[in-house]
Design a protein around this motif. Structure first.
Motif, mmCIF file in Angstrom:
data_model
loop_
_atom_site.group_PDB
_atom_site.id
_atom_site.type_symbol
_atom_site.label_atom_id
_atom_site.label_comp_id
_atom_site.label_asym_id
_atom_site.label_seq_id
_atom_site.Cartn_x
_atom_site.Cartn_y
_atom_site.Cartn_z
ATOM 1 N N GLY A 27 -56.112 -18.978 69.368
ATOM 2 C CA GLY A 27 -56.573 -19.310 68.023
ATOM 3 C C GLY A 27 -55.535 -20.080 67.235
ATOM 4 O O GLY A 27 -54.655 -20.728 67.797
ATOM 5 N N THR A 28 -55.645 -19.972 65.908
ATOM 6 C CA THR A 28 -54.736 -20.705 65.019
ATOM 7 C C THR A 28 -53.867 -19.779 64.182
ATOM 8 O O THR A 28 -52.897 -20.227 63.576
ATOM 9 C CB THR A 28 -55.536 -21.606 64.060
ATOM 10 N N HIS A 29 -54.222 -18.505 64.134
ATOM 11 C CA HIS A 29 -53.509 -17.524 63.315
ATOM 12 C C HIS A 29 -53.448 -16.222 64.099
ATOM 13 O O HIS A 29 -54.466 -15.789 64.657
ATOM 14 C CB HIS A 29 -54.280 -17.314 62.003
ATOM 15 N N ALA A 61 -40.115 -11.916 63.165
ATOM 16 C CA ALA A 61 -39.179 -13.037 63.293
ATOM 17 C C ALA A 61 -39.652 -14.114 64.274
ATOM 18 O O ALA A 61 -39.103 -15.213 64.286
ATOM 19 C CB ALA A 61 -37.807 -12.517 63.730
ATOM 20 N N LEU A 62 -40.671 -13.799 65.063
ATOM 21 C CA LEU A 62 -41.167 -14.779 66.038
ATOM 22 C C LEU A 62 -41.898 -15.913 65.318
ATOM 23 O O LEU A 62 -42.774 -15.662 64.482
ATOM 24 C CB LEU A 62 -42.111 -14.116 67.035
ATOM 25 N N GLY A 63 -41.565 -17.123 65.658
ATOM 26 C CA GLY A 63 -42.172 -18.284 65.022
ATOM 27 C C GLY A 63 -43.682 -18.383 65.224
ATOM 28 O O GLY A 63 -44.373 -18.955 64.393
ATOM 29 N N CYS A 64 -44.188 -17.808 66.290
ATOM 30 C CA CYS A 64 -45.622 -17.905 66.579
ATOM 31 C C CYS A 64 -46.449 -16.850 65.843
ATOM 32 O O CYS A 64 -47.674 -16.918 65.825
ATOM 33 C CB CYS A 64 -45.874 -17.807 68.084
ATOM 34 N N VAL A 65 -45.803 -15.866 65.220
ATOM 35 C CA VAL A 65 -46.510 -14.768 64.555
ATOM 36 C C VAL A 65 -46.705 -15.089 63.078
ATOM 37 O O VAL A 65 -45.766 -15.458 62.380
ATOM 38 C CB VAL A 65 -45.742 -13.440 64.727
ATOM 39 N N ASP A 66 -47.940 -14.947 62.623
ATOM 40 C CA ASP A 66 -48.270 -15.245 61.234
ATOM 41 C C ASP A 66 -48.221 -14.027 60.325
ATOM 42 O O ASP A 66 -47.929 -14.144 59.139
ATOM 43 C CB ASP A 66 -49.671 -15.870 61.164
ATOM 44 N N GLU A 67 -48.541 -12.849 60.891
ATOM 45 C CA GLU A 67 -48.665 -11.650 60.067
ATOM 46 C C GLU A 67 -48.412 -10.418 60.932
ATOM 47 O O GLU A 67 -48.790 -10.396 62.106
ATOM 48 C CB GLU A 67 -50.096 -11.622 59.529
ATOM 49 N N VAL A 68 -47.766 -9.400 60.358
ATOM 50 C CA VAL A 68 -47.473 -8.158 61.080
ATOM 51 C C VAL A 68 -47.830 -6.982 60.173
ATOM 52 O O VAL A 68 -47.610 -7.047 58.959
ATOM 53 C CB VAL A 68 -45.982 -8.072 61.472
#
Length: 130
Positions: A27-29, A61-68
Motif C-alpha cells: 500500500g501507501t501507508h 524510527a523506520l523510514g517506511c513506517v507511517d504510524e505506530v
C-alpha cells in the motif's frame, strides 16, 4: 491503500524489517501495532527482552513506517483496523488463516517469513554465550 500489521518486534532483526518493508509495498501507508509487554506475556509466558516503549521507538524510527501504536489485546484487532482505517491487514505466514475472520473488514494477506531467523532463536543463542 492503508496497511496495518502487528508484532512484538523484540530484539529487532532483519526478519522484522523484511516483513514491515514488504507490507508497506502492498500500500501507501503502514500502521504498525507493537504488542504490549503484558500482551506478550499472556501469549508466550515471558516478557520481551526490550520493553514496549523501546520497541515502539525502534519501529517508529523506520523510514517506511507511517504510524505506530501499542497493541494491548489480540481480541481488539477488528477495532484497531477500524480506528486506523486499514484497507489491508498484512501478517507473516506463520499466522496463515488465523485472521481470515477479519476479511469482511479488510483484505488479509499473509507474507512468507524470512527463513532462518526468529527472536526465539536469537534469545537462545544469546543465552548460550558464556
Amino acid at each position: 491503500m492503508r496497511i496495518i500489521t502487528f508484532g512484538t518486534f523484540d530484539m529487532f532483526h532483519i526478519g522484522h524489517l523484511n516483513i514491515i518493508e514488504r507490507a508497506k509495498k502492498v500500500g501507501t501507508h503502514i500502521t504498525v501495532g507493537v504488542s504490549s509487554d503484558a500482551l506478550n506475556f499472556s501469549k508466550k509466558q515471558r516478557y520481551p527482552v526490550c520493553n514496549e516503549r523501546d520497541r515502539m521507538r525502534i519501529v517508529s524510527a523506520l523510514g517506511c513506517v507511517d504510524e505506530v501504536f501499542l497493541e494491548e489485546s489480540l481480541e481488539l484487532k477488528a477495532e484497531y483496523i477500524k480506528v486506523h482505517k486499514a484497507d489491508c491487514l498484512v501478517m507473516g505466514d506463520d499466522w496463515e488463516g488465523k485472521f481470515d475472520h477479519l476479511k469482511p473488514l479488510c483484505d488479509v494477506i499473509y507474507l512468507p517469513r524470512t527463513p532462518a531467523i526468529s527472536t526465539t532463536q536469537l534469545i537462545e543463542v544469546v543465552k548460550e554465550i558464556p
